[in-house]
Motif scaffolding. Structure first.
Motif, PDB file in Angstrom:
ATOM      1  N   TRP A 100      -3.237  -7.310  -6.737  1.00  0.00           N
ATOM      2  CA  TRP A 100      -3.690  -5.969  -6.327  1.00  0.00           C
ATOM      3  C   TRP A 100      -4.896  -6.037  -5.396  1.00  0.00           C
TER       4      TRP A 100
ATOM      5  N   GLN B  83      -1.736   4.097  -5.293  1.00  0.00           N
ATOM      6  CA  GLN B  83      -2.137   4.407  -3.911  1.00  0.00           C
ATOM      7  C   GLN B  83      -1.723   5.837  -3.525  1.00  0.00           C
TER       8      GLN B  83
ATOM      9  N   SER C 115       4.731  -5.407  -9.483  1.00  0.00           N
ATOM     10  CA  SER C 115       3.307  -5.028  -9.388  1.00  0.00           C
ATOM     11  C   SER C 115       3.029  -4.165  -8.158  1.00  0.00           C
ATOM     12  N   ASP C 116       3.715  -4.435  -7.056  1.00  0.00           N
ATOM     13  CA  ASP C 116       3.501  -3.621  -5.850  1.00  0.00           C
ATOM     14  C   ASP C 116       3.985  -2.189  -6.052  1.00  0.00           C
TER      15      ASP C 116
ATOM     16  N   ALA D 188       1.315  -0.474  -7.922  1.00  0.00           N
ATOM     17  CA  ALA D 188       0.194  -0.227  -7.005  1.00  0.00           C
ATOM     18  C   ALA D 188       0.514   0.943  -6.076  1.00  0.00           C
ATOM     19  N   ASP D 189       1.772   1.050  -5.662  1.00  0.00           N
ATOM     20  CA  ASP D 189       2.195   2.188  -4.825  1.00  0.00           C
ATOM     21  C   ASP D 189       1.915   3.517  -5.519  1.00  0.00           C
TER      22      ASP D 189
ATOM     23  N   TYR E  78      -3.206  -6.160  -2.149  1.00  0.00           N
ATOM     24  CA  TYR E  78      -2.492  -4.910  -1.948  1.00  0.00           C
ATOM     25  C   TYR E  78      -3.457  -3.838  -1.467  1.00  0.00           C
TER      26      TYR E  78
ATOM     27  N   ARG F 100      -4.946  -4.389   2.024  1.00  0.00           N
ATOM     28  CA  ARG F 100      -3.968  -4.019   3.060  1.00  0.00           C
ATOM     29  C   ARG F 100      -3.758  -2.514   3.112  1.00  0.00           C
ATOM     30  N   ALA F 101      -3.987  -1.858   1.975  1.00  0.00           N
ATOM     31  CA  ALA F 101      -3.809  -0.397   1.913  1.00  0.00           C
ATOM     32  C   ALA F 101      -5.056   0.336   2.398  1.00  0.00           C
TER      33      ALA F 101
ATOM     34  N   VAL G 177       3.056  -6.360   5.037  1.00  0.00           N
ATOM     35  CA  VAL G 177       2.545  -7.510   4.294  1.00  0.00           C
ATOM     36  C   VAL G 177       2.148  -8.641   5.248  1.00  0.00           C
TER      37      VAL G 177
ATOM     38  N   ASN H 220       1.753   2.191   1.325  1.00  0.00           N
ATOM     39  CA  ASN H 220       0.391   1.776   1.653  1.00  0.00           C
ATOM     40  C   ASN H 220       0.177   1.685   3.161  1.00  0.00           C
TER      41      ASN H 220
END
Lengths: 332, 332
Positions: free
Chosen positions: A104, A322, A314-315, A318-319, A107, A110-111, A15, A11
């Protein structure tokens, strides 16, 4: 994690980096006036010893959807990202995980995405109308039901033991905290939900939608209604799919579409759910649509539940989303 | 605006300046498990044509309070600012005005405060439990009731005409949008609310509280319970006050306390409300407590309603609050 090597930095945002925010704004989409008659007059102590009379008859606004929009100063994504919750849930499901990690919402901020987390009609800050406005009675989903339905584990009625599935990624120690976000749901409101979510897309304009479970249906419906505005559709274990014999998949065949599925998808409910989506997916594939089907276990990522946006990895999921958006030019 | 000359810049932040945000985080405070028995089994179409069976019996989490905390990278305020909504409302009342201007949440973020907007139990994202968990039935507040109660104007039952009070500052053209945030309220829950708000203060630690109407009671109660943690108490037209013969004002006599009152405070309800707060205020004054009583009309600011955080001059009133906090060293 082998297949996702390096994805942790995909992303492009640390963090600990702060977010430059242009605006945080809340608003409602839709709503209509109804008039309530013949309701009893209530007289209540307004907590300060001062009684207040409520003549509950009169006009109300109902059927609105609530949105909190967070706009970045310099978004890297081309379009705002709409995040739609599942059945019996509210926008909270995207905010923070039940065990307190960033959700998310953070996430994707930030992305580089402007993010709109909403509460569909009847849920959370969209509020509920007086009784009688909607046809159906609300249903309530217990901890036992959620535990099993979200494929976190088994529950034994006799011993009352909640046994997590071996290797589950759900933070099962935080199950009670998860339950705090469970909301009543009105089973008769599906058409209203679909209508209002489509209105939201119209209100926002060109956008990308992440939808989950129940709202998967509203995402596919919104794409059908506004194929020009939905620039990407991310379906996290959608609970249903359009019937390709009745709805022409051609209409949405240009929209980049991503399916993401977790682990332990067994039993009649999940087999039905998978089969409905698979049929729609294949209809899109035959049109050479930019549609992708991600089964996490097939990528070596095991133990994910229905609530994958809250799971410990979860990240990592999300990756995947993304990277897929980047591949389709939806984010720089 | 004479008395407030220059106040428009008092928060030291341009409206167009972006915010540097360290974190946006949501969490629940409190909650307890209840078990529901003998509820009917519901079978519903989960919007995708796939019926789902809901055995509604089982365990639920109830009585929790929801918070969204927005932390700045470099806060200028010493303590987080907790924003507590009024009766029949949710945290939305602080987010944006019904006519779409930035609300006090954005104002105080730009003015350098970490901000926590909450939904008290039963409201918004705090969700509501299955029937039977709470003793009282919910009450509903109609547009007519809100229009009169918030002192926006008169409503004529015969002609059905809503006539704004001359010179009202409420954006009365947006009344229907305001109604979209009105939520059911359970009149029997006052003690539960007070308990949970006090828990929130304990969870956050040293803080400043802005409370409004019904939550004025919860703010004064939280200050009584945690006089060491409540570093400032801002009471926007609180609907009640402690009885000084029963609760010792000494306990809270060191806490900087600000009352703000709008216009048109006439009629038995408002006379009772004013009189209760005035008695408590005078008891604090006798102890030389740092307590201030602001009547906006006495400062030449007329037309403000109960919903002054939504009125057209909402920023002007926020300026008064911000200047007061600065005077008491609560913000640099």
């Amino acid at each position: 994690m082998g297949l996702m090597a390096g994805a942790g930095t995909s992303n492009g945002a640390s963090v600990n980096q702060s977010l430059e925010i242009a605006e945080i704004r809340a608003f409602f989409v839709g709503g209509r006036a109804v008039t309530v008659r013949d309701s009893p007059i209530a007289k209540v102590d307004n907590a300060g010893g001062i009684p207040v009379t409520f003549d509950q008859n009169g006009e109300y606004q109902v059927d609105q959807l609530y949105v909190q929009m967070i706009r970045l100063r310099r978004p890297r994504a081309k379009f705002p990202l709409l995040m739609w919750h599942g059945g019996g849930l509210t926008g909270v499901q995207w905010e923070t995980t039940p065990d307190g990690r960033p959700g998310w919402q953070m996430y994707f901020l930030r992305a580089g995405h402007d993010v709109c987390v909403s509460d569909g009609i009847e849920r959370g800050r969209a509020t509920t109308p007086p009784p009688g406005v909607w046809d159906s009675a609300p249903v309530y989903m217990s901890k036992q039901w959620q535990w099993r339905h979200a494929r976190i584990g088994t529950y034994d009625e006799q011993s009352r033991i909640y046994a997590p599935h071996p290797g589950t990624k759900f933070p099962s120690e935080a199950m009670d905290d998860f339950m705090k976000q469970i909301s009543p749901a009105w089973p008769g409101n599906a058409a209203l939900h679909a209508e209002r979510y489509a209105d939201l897309v119209k209100a926002i304009g060109p956008c990308v939608i992440i939808c989950f479970s129940q709202s998967g249906n509203f995402g596919t419906e919104a794409a059908q209604r506004h194929p020009d505005l939905v620039k990407g559709l991310i379906l996290i274990e959608p609970s249903g799919a359009p019937d390709a014999t009745k709805r022409p998949p051609q209409v949405v065949a240009k929209i980049p579409t991503l399916y993401v599925w977790g682990d332990n998808l067994t039993g009649p409910l999940w087999e039905n759910v998978l089969s409905a989506s698979r049929t729609w997916y294949e209809a899109l594939q035959q049109l050479a649509a930019p549609v992708e089907w991600v089964s996490l276990p097939e990528r070596g990522i095991t133990g994910n539940t229905h609530m994958m946006m809250m799971d410990r990895n979860s990240d990592q999921i999300a990756d995947i989303v993304q990277l897929w958006m980047r591949k389709h030019g939806l984010v720089a």
